[in-house]
Design an enzyme around this catalytic site. Structure first.
Site, PDB file in Angstrom:
ATOM      1  N   GLU A 169       0.835  -1.209   0.000  1.00 49.00           N
ATOM      2  CA  GLU A 169       0.000   0.000   0.000  1.00 49.00           C
ATOM      3  C   GLU A 169       0.870   1.260   0.000  1.00 49.00           C
ATOM      4  OE1 GLU A 169      -4.212  -0.613   1.057  1.00 49.00           O
ATOM      5  OE2 GLU A 169      -3.316  -0.999   3.027  1.00 49.00           O
ATOM      6  N   GLU A 204      -4.791  -8.834   2.941  1.00 51.08           N
ATOM      7  CA  GLU A 204      -5.832  -8.502   3.918  1.00 51.08           C
ATOM      8  C   GLU A 204      -7.038  -9.436   3.874  1.00 51.08           C
ATOM      9  OE1 GLU A 204      -3.228  -4.980   3.718  1.00 51.08           O
ATOM     10  OE2 GLU A 204      -4.043  -6.384   2.244  1.00 51.08           O
TER      11      GLU A 204
END
Length: 270
Positions: free
Chosen positions: A124, A144
């Site tokens: 990210e 995730e």
């Protein structure tokens, strides 16, 4: 900038010419993100923006890893964080997003030098960088969904804008790891180099950036990002406005004069 249990710092800063090198420095945890590291990283971005002597930033990690994401144990308080650091997060609930480049876009170009794991929060943060260089053994991925979590660092928005949509959705929905070669093939990184040389290549790239007129470099970066998502006519109007402002600078005149005189230009950010 915030101590580790072993007495080292969570983030180290080094000036290499006109480049600021930010090194994530929790190798015992594969540079997983802790509160002190995030606070220090946020300060690093602000320092780069505030210092006109810094023309580029290189982000890398210590100990053969880039970043393995959030350290859930540290964020749960199992690793001590100075009360002043905790107070900063209470005062600014977006501080961690700014550190991860979700809510903040540095003025200076940011070059990522990736070795080893660059996963979850690491992938990210990577999406907030401008130029990306990876060692051949680097790994990437957004894990995730495998843990019942959501990649809140901007990936559901930014990733489909940076790589083809089908590859973005595959990465987001499968949660599988990607090799450096795969990351290069889908456009997540620009270069794959031998292991251990990503920082060297990043610094070489930074030198190429640093040799250019800083006002022009910063305007080009800002325009690229500001034009994202705009209709073409609006984006072109924005480009014309920003570009004309650069052409009116003394540095633009110096660039042309230096070319005519066959000498290196001397840019003064004016």
């Amino acid at each position: 900038m915030g101590g580790n249990p072993d007495g080292t710092e969570h983030l180290t800063l080094e000036r290499v010419g006109a480049t600021l090198v930010l090194t994530l420095n929790r190798p015992h945890a594969r540079n997983a993100l802790s509160l002190p590291m995030l606070a220090a990283l946020h300060d690093g971005w602000l320092l780069a923006d505030a210092d006109d002597g810094i023309r580029s930033v290189v982000l890398t990690g210590a100990g053969g890893a880039f970043c393995s994401g959030m350290d859930l144990k540290a964020l749960a308080g199992r690793e001590a964080a100075d009360e002043s650091v905790r107070e900063r997060f209470r005062a600014d609930p977006d501080l961690h997003w700014k550190a991860m480049l979700r809510h903040h876009r540095p003025r200076k170009p940011v070059i990522a030098a990736v070795e080893g794991p660059c996963v979850a929060g690491g992938t990210e943060i990577l999406q907030g960088t401008d130029i990306r260089i990876a060692g051949s053994g680097a790994t990437f991925g957004l894990y995730e969904v495998r843990r019942g979590l959501f990649p809140l660092g901007g990936s559901t928005v930014r990733l489909p804008r940076q790589i083809p949509r089908t590859h973005a959705l595959e990465m987001l929905l499968t949660g599988r790891p990607y090799t450096a070669a795969e990351a290069r093939r889908i456009g997540l990184v620009g270069h794959v180099v031998p292991d251990g040389t990503a920082l060297e290549r990043a610094l070489e790239t930074a030198e190429l950036v640093n040799a250019n007129a800083p006002l022009a470099v910063e305007a080009v970066k800002a325009c690229v990002h500001a034009a994202e998502g705009l209709p073409e006519a609006e984006a072109l109007a924005l480009e014309l406005e920003r570009g004309r402002a650069v052409l009116d600078t003394a540095d633009a005149k110096e660039g042309a004069l230096a070319f005519a005189e066959k000498r290196p230009p001397v840019y003064r950010r004016a």
